[in-house]
Design an enzyme around this catalytic site. Structure first.
Site: not given
Ligand code: ZN
Length: 667
Positions: A117, A119, A412, A227, A427, A432, A409, A315, A121
């Site tokens: 089958e 697999k 700024c 499954y 930030c 900014c 940041c 896998k 995720d």
């Molecule tokens: Zn900033």
């Protein structure tokens, strides 16, 4: 209303439910719809309408009831009757052969057959059906105890809630997943709402199935593949493949690509056939599960404390290509969120050259353990934006230093903050330059105020020249001063001013969305605009009132209230109004109108004043008449009811007492 009508309605409701279940199965499981979306919606709304008219015919497994009411306070913990063990992994054909050789040794011969089958995720789940109805859904948790996620699992449209032909008790194992296309749409929405994007479908599915609000979970559009049958009372079948085929025949979504193989050679052919083809699927797969087909042989092989001996996961190697990570830079978005971006030595991935890839957030950087100078795996995984999915540890240079998460940041220099329950760093400086620029770009974008004459570079120019300071100042722009800017002329200046003039008339929901309030996307903006009608009204109420709006959860409610409480934003709203930007919208109070169209007659003595009951009924859309006739839907009869009761019984009007009425009024 005649008893005959009621009987006819009950019959039709039953018929509609069966039809909808059948079309759900064709659409969500077989991907082979028989009718158009329009026709499906017609059936669905007919059922909704009938269930509204006859509330007592409502049942919890009706297709209309997939989404349950309010948020849960928390998830209950439930112990698994049969533990959900994990699978051992193998990463090569050699390891797979070693597993098979061990099987043969234990059994003293080759197993009768193997099942292969895909697999998926996703997130493992246990589904218990009692008397043909979904009774409980529990996550894997630690394998012994998981979370009760029944309410959210009910929202999975692929999954039948009521099944004919099941034994009295059966526990089915499945994998809850999110389609790649769904994740793409979901991340687009989240980008628009200024929310963190999901790193991959598995993360998104794991978060969605554990949400406390199933209305929100329903919006995530989860899917499930079954499954395994973990236990059953009254169903015997030795072959695993045959048992899954039986489930599929009953309407369950069964793991696609299931195949019975006579031996290891066929399993290897199966692996080979999916190695490339799996990328065309709309969901993530990370390998192949190989199982012994016979239940008797499985019992003989048994399990260790952690995993079963009769199954193994093969896998696939990671997707994508490897390249060198040259640098990690940080981008600052409209809400101030900092996003780490990988700068890569250009490499071709799925047909295009990639030199930048997202690292999503700093937790992901830490999880990957990625360092500048590393060789990394880059993949597209169904998304537009490429991402770094792994590090080739063997190729790490000794001088590669761990990445330091920024404390300031980069634009700024303001110290960053990490908000509660958020993975993101932010930030907090509203001035900014990166934040201001991104905010303006959002304000004038499509779906927001849509001012097409203001592309990114022009906006920057206006900000740099101090011509615009906040959103309201856009309407202070004058043709003369604009025309003097380098690259501008009378004509383009005129065009922009005209366009801004026109933008004054944009509806309230567009302006609300344009503000870029955290979590408020186009949908939430529409709901809020319709309910409150003006900025003034929105500014005057608190989070409780926002939460009363259908579709607005506590997170959005709090964000909107916080935004309007900010003096900066209050001044923006005033300044916009002064410039004629103050759209109004007709108000729809969105109250419960579930009794619309019904006619009630009240008689006899009741515990509450008749006037009060009349008011409540009318609020929900019903009307109250003075005398019984063929049009009467219900007669509410209290004690000592006289001639009206007799008349109702004579012409077959449904008679209810006060308790039944109270139930209807409670919705
Ligand atoms: Zn900033």
């Amino acid at each position: 209303m005649a008893a005959k009508d009621l009987k006819r309605a009950a019959r039709r409701i039953d018929e509609l439910r069966q039809l909808i279940r059948r079309h759900d199965h064709r659409y969500y499981v077989l991907a082979d719809p028989e009718i158009s979306d329009f026709d499906y919606d017609q059936l669905f709304s007919e059922l909704e309408e009938l269930e509204r008219r006859y509330p007592h015919l409502q049942t919890p497994s009706s297709p209309t009831q997939r989404v349950a009411g309010g948020p849960l306070p928390g998830l209950d913990q439930v112990a698994h009757t049969v533990p959900m063990l994990s699978l051992d992994n193998s990463y090569s054909r050699d390891e797979l052969e070693a597993w098979h050789a061990r099987l043969c040794r234990e059994l003293g011969r080759n197993p009768g057959g193997l099942a292969a089958e895909l697999k998926i995720d996703g997130v493992s789940i246990s589904l218990v059906y009692v008397d043909g109805r979904l009774d409980r859904a529990v996550t894997r948790g630690d394998g012994t105890v998981g979370d009760d996620v029944t309410a959210n699992t009910r929202t999975i449209r692929q999954l039948p809630l009521e099944v004919d032909g099941l034994p009295p008790l059966i526990e089915i194992r499945g994998e809850v997943y999110l389609a790649r296309s769904t994740l793409k749409a979901l991340n687009r929405e989240r980008r628009e709402e200024g929310q963190r994007e999901f790193a991959n479908p598995r993360n998104a599915a794991a978060g969605a199935i554990r949400l406390l609000d199933s209305r929100e979970a329903s919006r995530r559009r989860l899917g499930v593949w079954c499954y395994q049958i973990a236990r059953s009372e009254g169903y015997e079948e030795d072959s695993h493949v045959a048992s899954l085929e039986w489930l599929s025949g009953l309407g369950f979504p069964v793991s696609p690509g299931l195949e019975r193989c006579s031996g290891l050679g066929e399993v290897e052919a199966f692996i080979g056939s999916w190695e490339e083809r799996r990328h065309d699927l709309d969901f993530d797969t990370d390998g192949i599960v190989v199982k012994v087909d016979s239940a008797a042989e499985r019992t003989a092989l048994g399990s260790t404390a952690r995993s079963v001996r009769w199954a193994v996961a093969y896998k696939f190697p990671p997707e994508g290509r490897t390249t060198k990570l040259l640098d990690i830079i940080v981008q600052v978005g409209r809400t101030g969120v900092l996003t780490p971006v990988a700068v890569l030595a250009p490499v071709e991935v799925s047909g295009s050259t990639v030199s930048r890839a997202t690292l999503h957030n700093f937790d992901e950087v830490t999880r990957l353990g990625v360092r500048v100078g590393d060789t990394v795996w880059v993949a597209k995984g169904g998304e537009v934006i490429p991402k770094v999915v792994g590090v080739v540890a063997a190729e790490r240079r000794p001088d590669a230093r761990p990445y330091a998460v920024p404390e300031e940041c980069p634009e700024c220099g303001t110290p960053v903050v990490r908000e509660v329950e958020e993975v993101a760093l932010r930030c907090p400086n509203p001035d900014c330059p990166a934040v201001v620029g991104a905010r303006f770009r959002h304000f004038v974008a499509r779906g927001a105020m849509e001012i097409e004459g203001l592309g990114g570079r022009l906006l920057e120019q206006l900000i740099e020249n101090g011509l615009i300071t906040d959103e309201a100042s856009l309407w202070d722009l004058e043709v003369d001063s604009l025309a003097e800017l380098p690259g501008w002329g009378e004509l383009s200046a005129n065009n922009l001013v005209n366009e801004l003039e026109e933008a004054r008339g944009r509806p309230l929901n567009r302006l609300l969305f344009a503000f870029g309030i955290p979590h408020v996307g186009e949908r939430a903006a529409k709901l809020l605009a319709r309910r409150f009608g003006s900025l003034e009204a929105l500014a005057a109420v608190g989070p409780e009132e926002f939460e009363e709006v259908d579709g607005i959860g506590p997170v959005i409610a709090a964000a909107v209230a916080e935004w309007f409480a900010n003096p900066r934003h209050q001044s923006l709203v005033t300044r916009l109004a002064e410039r004629g930007v103050d759209p109004r919208m007709e108000i729809d109070d969105g109250g419960d109108r579930s009794l619309a169209g019904l006619i009630f007659v009240i008689t006899g003595s009741l515990s509450r004043p008749r006037r009060e009951l009349k008011e409540e009924l009318e609020k929900m859309g019903a009307s109250v008449a003075g005398s019984v006739s063929g049009k009467t839907s219900y007669l509410v009869a209290g004690e000592n009811a006289g001639s009206k009761l007799a008349r109702a019984q004579e012409i077959g009007v449904t008679v209810i007492d006060e308790t039944e009425l109270a139930k209807m009024l409670d919705g």
